[in-house]
Structures are given as structure tokens and as C-alpha cells.
Write a protein that holds these residues in place. Structure first.
Motif, PDB file in Angstrom:
ATOM      1  N   ASP A  68       0.855  -1.187   0.000  1.00 56.70           N
ATOM      2  CA  ASP A  68       0.000   0.000   0.000  1.00 56.70           C
ATOM      3  C   ASP A  68       0.894   1.241   0.000  1.00 56.70           C
ATOM      4  N   HIS A  71       7.736   1.298   6.003  1.00 56.26           N
ATOM      5  CA  HIS A  71       7.664  -0.137   6.206  1.00 56.26           C
ATOM      6  C   HIS A  71       8.960  -0.764   5.727  1.00 56.26           C
ATOM      7  N   TYR A 109       6.507  -7.675   4.164  1.00 59.47           N
ATOM      8  CA  TYR A 109       5.189  -7.041   4.220  1.00 59.47           C
ATOM      9  C   TYR A 109       4.177  -7.945   3.528  1.00 59.47           C
ATOM     10  N   ASN A 133       5.427  -6.973   8.759  1.00 63.68           N
ATOM     11  CA  ASN A 133       4.169  -6.249   8.928  1.00 63.68           C
ATOM     12  C   ASN A 133       2.990  -7.040   8.374  1.00 63.68           C
ATOM     13  N   GLU A 134       1.992  -7.291   9.244  1.00 65.02           N
ATOM     14  CA  GLU A 134       0.718  -7.920   8.850  1.00 65.02           C
ATOM     15  C   GLU A 134       0.921  -9.114   7.941  1.00 65.02           C
ATOM     16  N   TYR A 140     -11.975  -0.250   8.815  1.00 60.31           N
ATOM     17  CA  TYR A 140     -12.250  -1.437   7.983  1.00 60.31           C
ATOM     18  C   TYR A 140     -13.206  -2.380   8.693  1.00 60.31           C
ATOM     19  N   GLU A 174      -0.516   0.243  14.520  1.00 59.68           N
ATOM     20  CA  GLU A 174      -1.342   1.063  13.618  1.00 59.68           C
ATOM     21  C   GLU A 174      -2.784   1.089  14.107  1.00 59.68           C
ATOM     22  N   ASN A 179      -3.219   7.701   0.037  1.00 60.51           N
ATOM     23  CA  ASN A 179      -3.787   7.147   1.256  1.00 60.51           C
ATOM     24  C   ASN A 179      -3.985   8.346   2.181  1.00 60.51           C
ATOM     25  N   LYS A 193      -4.941   8.621   5.332  1.00 66.88           N
ATOM     26  CA  LYS A 193      -5.004   8.429   6.787  1.00 66.88           C
ATOM     27  C   LYS A 193      -4.040   9.347   7.535  1.00 66.88           C
TER      28      LYS A 193
END
Ligand code: GCB
Length: 607
Positions: A192, A361, A386, A424-425, A490, A514, A579, A581
Motif C-alpha cells: 500500500d 515499512h 510485508y 508487517n501484517e 475497515y 497502527e 492514502n 489516513k
């Protein structure tokens, strides 16, 4: 101590004549000449300057033809057919991504050639010369005066080549840079963030004496905060020689002799050293010298460890008032690269009340690390493992490992850096657990003095939609249990945060890496309207209440300081490739949520 001496997995990725040299530590404080500025460029989607029409690579031919772009040839007279001309080609700024410097390149993914001509004269006859790249995204084939130096893979870590035997008065440095996304790469095809291509960080010519101080570790001993310990690595013809390390302000000094490999360890007893903290980011001038070479660094001294659920900085519990940051800067679009960019981003974080920043990231540029040390901001540094990278591919592992090593090698003297983040995730599976287990052991073998973490995910169990659980094998391998959560964005609406309960069954510090919501700066509506500043502000207000229910919580780094470019974000009129945010918009506008978090952090810092 020897375990801290880093090997270079990066050589796995270098090819041909000149192997990539192990990186020189603290490169900006050496004798350097910047090659930043205008470079010539050629767009080459078919890699016409690299291959002939039978797809044979020119640089693998004994005598490459003049049509190979790296030969930097010039038509010798009007009869010669040569289908490129560097001198009449356009220019592009280095450092800088190419995407926002030429409208043809905004979405371009492929190969671009760069050329820089420069004159150079060595200060001393016997000096050694290196070309250093802060980072090039993603693959770089590097040629110097027509000779291939090597290939480097990985878009966010430094690399360099020694050119002592190749440098002349007039020089030609040529790179073919390719940023094609690949499934087996690190990162993989799906992220992302914008796949900014090009030479995105500083390029330097580094001049050193024949035998020089290549690398060193100078830090407080994590097991004995009354000692400074570390190692020195010397490189050159006289590896065994006397080294002095002194910290004049603290009246500390030690002399020792390196071994026949140029390696030596030391311990300096110290009781009086002032510790580095965010409130008092004390840095000492440290002078490392040999007969031929003297390097000065600014180093802070502190310890960091965990005890049960606490994070202890210099033995005192600390709460991480954080924010996440991408390496991008508002006002102009593109990668952040300079000291001024670092000052702007970290200045905003400071103003927000942060004592901690998550550098997401991927490893950020060295200016960010240096500034954070000066400004008193603790850091989380991360590698781009990632989402869905290829867990079972050994090449993928070697690539990730090389990036982790390069990051730790570069920043191992940074007092600000307290956490290395492994991933990450990432979706839970047996191969992923194995990969990350091995990865965590590698990180610990390289650095036992910092904490490990990784951004994990939350889940719920059937019949209990409001009980959020963080339980993951990966939590066992790290020191801090971190997770990303998007309840209210989300996952439901902001009210849901207040109905949530939490289960994080570890006796370790817990950290939210996050949370957040999108908002277009200046778009106002009621708090249920997506992308309004009011929605984002409401989400922050409620999440900051929710966090009180999370056991062992020792900090968070909401997503994210500023809006950033992402091709996944195509909602017209709102996102337009951004993005949203950010707490700060792409023109530096502070959104309502910025002030909510600021107030929270101001109160928190009083406790
Ligand atoms: C995440 C990712 C981050 C994204 C963010 C988002 O969980 O870690 O890279 O940008 O969510 O905005 O969806």
C-alpha cells in the motif's frame, strides 16, 4: 562480541568483476564528495542498452559494443550509427524518485538509465575511493568508466563499491535502475505504497586512507550499563595497529591493538556518562583514530530492555507516544531524502508530543536516524517483509536477511533506535512462522542490545465478535507484542471501539503499531461521513478511550503522520492516488485528529 561483526549476505546479489564492498559505517562523516544533483537519464523499457537483439547481455561480452549505454560512447563522426546520446538526453534530480519528475514516469515500472560525469583528484596518492549509494529502488546495475561494478538488489539499504583502481580525472558513472515488482521480491508485488523508482538517496564518493576504520560498534553494554563496549574493524594493508577511542567530554579514552584481521574489541568502564533520553538527547563526540585515519561520530548512550510488561529505557519504564511515518514528504510529492525533509517530518512528530516514531515499512534514509538521535525521538526500524512475501523461497529469505543485516549494520550505533521490526501484517501459516522464527534468530545474532517486534494482526472467535484477540506464534519470538487494528474503519464504525474487549495473553509489553481512518484535509461533514475530518477525529477520540482496556499496553504509533501516495487508493476527488489516513494532508494541513492526539500525548507526558 564477534557475533556482532556482520557478514555480508549482500554479496549473494552482486555479480561480475567487482564485489560489493562491506559498507563503511558513518559514511557522511568521512571525506566525501557528493554526486547529488542533475544526472542524465534514458528511459529503457526494453532494456535496449543492456541486451542485444538476441537478448545477450552486453556486460557479459568480453568487449561490449558501443551501443551498450554503460560504455557512455559518443558518435565519433557523422557516419557512426549510435542510437543514444547521453549529452543531449534530459536530466533528472538525484536523489529523487523518477515518478514525479517527468509526467511520462508517474506510473512507470521498468528500467531507466542514469549517468553522471564528474572530475576527481585524490587528496593522497594512496587513498582509496568508494562510490556509496544511500539506496536505489529496486535493482541497480552499476558501471564505472565502462566497467561493471556489480548488481545490487533491495530498494532501501545502502551499498557501495570500491573504485580505487578505476578512478581517473574524468569519470563516468552509469546505472541501470529497475523497479519492476516481482512476487518473490522483498517487498512483493502487493503493497500500500507507491513503487517510487530511481536513485532515491544520496550518492557519495568516499575517500579514505589506504588502511582505514571501516566499521565500529560503540554502545553501552546492555548487561553492564557502567561500561561502553564494542569493536573496531580496520581495512587495508596494515590490519594490525593501534586504535584509540576517546570521548573527550567524558574524559574517557582507550587504546588497543587490532588483530591480524583488523578486528579488535574493547570495554571502557564508565560511571559518569550522561544517558540519552528523549527529554535529554545527549550525544557525545566520539573520536576513533589510528595513525592514518580519524573518524568522529556523535553517539548517545542508553540501555533498553523489557521486564514483564514494561519497556525500560535506562532502567525506567517508558510509554511510547508514537506515530508512524512513511519516507515521503508533503508539499512536493515523492520520497523524503534530505536532512531538511527529516527535520520537517520529525519536527511535526515532536510537536505532536511524540517521543517515538515507527519508520514504516522499510529502512528509512540515514538523515532520519541522525535527526531522531539529535531530537530525542526513539525509533522503530523495519524491513519490507510485508503482507504476502514468499515464505518458502530461500532466495526471498536471503534477500530479506540481506536487508535486515544492512539496516542493523548501518544503524547499530543509533541510541534512538530501540526496536527492529521483522514484519508487517503477515498471514499466519507454518512456513511464515518458520521463516520469521529463523529471521528473529538472525536479528538477535546481529544485535542483542535492542528489542525485536513485528506488526501482527487481531482476530475474533465465532460468537464473540467484540472480543479482540492477539495470539500469534510470532509473539513468542519477539520482545514487544505489536499489532495493527482498524476497528471503526475497515471493521465497523467508530462506536465499535467502545464496545470492544481485549485478550493479549503474553507477559510482554503490548503496542498498537497502527490504527487510523482516512480523511481528506478540509473536507467537513458529520462524524459518520467517511473521509471527513470529523470521522477521523471521532475515531481517534474513541480509540484513545478504548486503549485503556488493552492489557499491558505500553504505547502506540497511529497510522500515519502525513498522507502518502498509494496506487491502491483511487476514490476520485478524495483519494486521487493518496492514502488519506495522515494526520497532516499532502499540503501540510493539520487535520482535526492531529490536535486530538496532540492533547492526549501532552497529558500523557505529564504522567
Ligand atoms: C495497514 C498496512 C499499511 C496500510 C494501512 C491502510 O494495515 O500496514 O501499510 O497503508 O493498513 O491504510 O490500510
Amino acid at each position: 562480541m564477534k557475533a556482532l561483526k556482520l557478514t555480508l549476505l549482500g554479496v549473494l546479489f552482486s555479480s561480475t568483476l567487482f564485489a560489493q564492498s562491506e559498507n563503511i559505517i558513518n559514511v557522511h562523516n568521512r571525506s566525501v564528495t557528493s554526486l547529488n544533483g542533475e544526472w542524465k537519464f534514458l528511459i529503457d523499457p526494453y532494456e535496449n542498452g543492456f541486451y542485444n537483439y538476441r537478448l545477450n547481455a552486453f556486460d557479459e561480452m568480453g568487449n561490449p559494443p558501443r551501443s551498450a549505454y554503460f560504455t557512455d560512447s559518443k558518435q565519433y563522426d557523422k557516419t557512426e550509427l549510435l542510437e543514444y546520446d547521453w549529452d543531449t538526453s534530459p536530466t533528472i534530480k538525484v536523489p529523487g524518485d523518477w515518478n514525479h519528475q517527468d509526467p511520462r514516469l508517474q506510473y512507470y515500472e521498468g528500467s531507466i538509465w542514469y549517468r553522471k560525469k564528474f572530475t576527481y583528484s585524490k587528496t593522497y596518492d594512496r587513498s582509496r575511493i568508494f562510490i556509496h549509494f544511500g539506496a536505489v529502488n529496486y535493482r541497480a546495475d552499476v558501471y564505472f568508466n565502462g566497467v561493471k561494478l556489480g548488481r545490487h538488489i533491495g530498494g532501501f539499504t545502502p551499498f557501495q563499491y570500491e573504485v580505487t583502481d578505476l578512478i581517473k580525472e574524468e569519470n563516468s558513472l552509469v546505472l541501470m535502475v529497475n523497479n519492476n515488482r516481482k512476487p518473490e521480491a522483498v517487498p512483493t508485488v502487493n503493497t500500500d505504497w507507491w513503487n517510487f523508482g530511481g536513485i532515491t538517496r544520496d550518492v557519495l564518493v568516499v575517500e579514505t586512507p589506504e588502511t582505514f576504520i571501516k566499521d565500529y560498534l560503540i554502545q553501552l553494554d546492555p548487561n553492564d550499563p557502567n561500561s561502553i563496549r564494542g569493536y573496531i574493524q580496520i581495512d587495508g594493508e596494515i590490519p594490525s595497529q593501534k586504535v584509540s577511542i576517546s570521548i573527550p567530554e567524558a574524559k574517557l579514552n582507550i587504546d588497543f591493538v587490532t588483530d591480524s584481521d583488523g578486528f579488535g574489541t574493547f570495554t571502557i568502564p564508565t560511571k559518569k556518562i550522561e544517558k540519552w533520553t528523549p527529554e535529554n538527547p545527549k550525544l557525545y563526540d566520539v573520536v576513533i583514530s589510528t595513525q592514518q585515519n580519524k573518524v568522529i561520530d556523535e553517539i548517545g548512550f542508553r540501555t533498553v530492555q523489557t521486564k514483564g510488561a514494561d519497556i525500560l529505557l535506562n532502567g525506567e519504564p517508558v510509554f511510547l507516544r508514537g506515530i508512524s511515518i512513511h519516507e515521503e514528504v508533503p508539499y512536493r510529492v515523492g520520497r523524503a531524502a534530505s536532512e531538511e525533509d527529516a527535520e520537517l517530518l520529525l519536527g511535526w512528530a515532536k510537536e505532536l508530543g511524540c517521543n517515538f516514531v515507527r519508520l514504516a515499512h522499510y529502512p528509512h534514509n540515514e538523515h532520519m536516524i541522525r535527526k531522531a538521535n539529535e531530537m530525542g525521538i526513539m525509533l522503530w526500524e523495519e524491513v519490507p517483509v510485508y503482507w504476502t512475501i514468499h515464505w518458502e523461497n530461500p532466495e526471498t529469505y536471503a534477500n530479506a536477511a540481506a536487508q535486515l543485516e544492512a539496516m542493523i549494520q548501518r544503524d547499530k550505533n543509533s541510541a534512538a533506535t530501540i526496536i527492529w521490526s521483522l514484519a508487517n501484517e503477515t498471514p499466519v501459516s507454518e512456513p511464515r512462522n518458520e521463516f520469521l522464527h529463523k529471521f528473529s534468530k538472525l536479528a538477535r545474532s546481529l544485535d542483542k542490545s535492542r528489542l525485536l517486534s513485528a506488526a501482527m494482526e487481531v482476530h475474533t472467535e465465532p460468537g464473540k465478535p467484540l472480543e479482540f484477540i492477539v495470539e500469534d506464534k510470532l509473539a513468542e519470538y519477539v520482545d514487544i507484542v505489536s499489532f495493527n487494528e482498524y476497528i471503526g474503519w475497515y471493521n465497523g464504525l467508530p462506536d465499535k471501539t467502545l464496545q470492544s474487549s481485549w485478550k493479549v495473553p503474553y507477559d510482554k509489553p503490548v503496542f498498537i503499531s497502527e490504527f487510523g481512518a482516512g480523511a481528506k484535509a478540509g473536507f467537513h461533514a458529520d462524524s459518520l461521513t467517511r473521509f471527513s475530518e470529523e470521522y477521523q477525529a471521532d475515531l481517534y477520540t474513541k480509540t484513545l478511550q478504548m486503549v485503556e482496556n488493552i492489557p499491558n499496553l505500553r504505547g502506540f504509533s497511529p497510522w500515519i503522520l502525513t498522507d502518502f501516495r498509494s496506487p491502491r487508493r483511487q476514490l476520485s476527488g478524495i483519494q486521487d492516488g493518496w492514502n488519506r489516513k495522515g494526520l497532516i494532508g499532502d499540503q501540510g494541513e493539520k487535520k482535526q485528529a492531529y490536535f486530538i492526539l496532540q492533547e492526549y500525548y501532552q497529558n500523557k507526558s505529564k504522567n
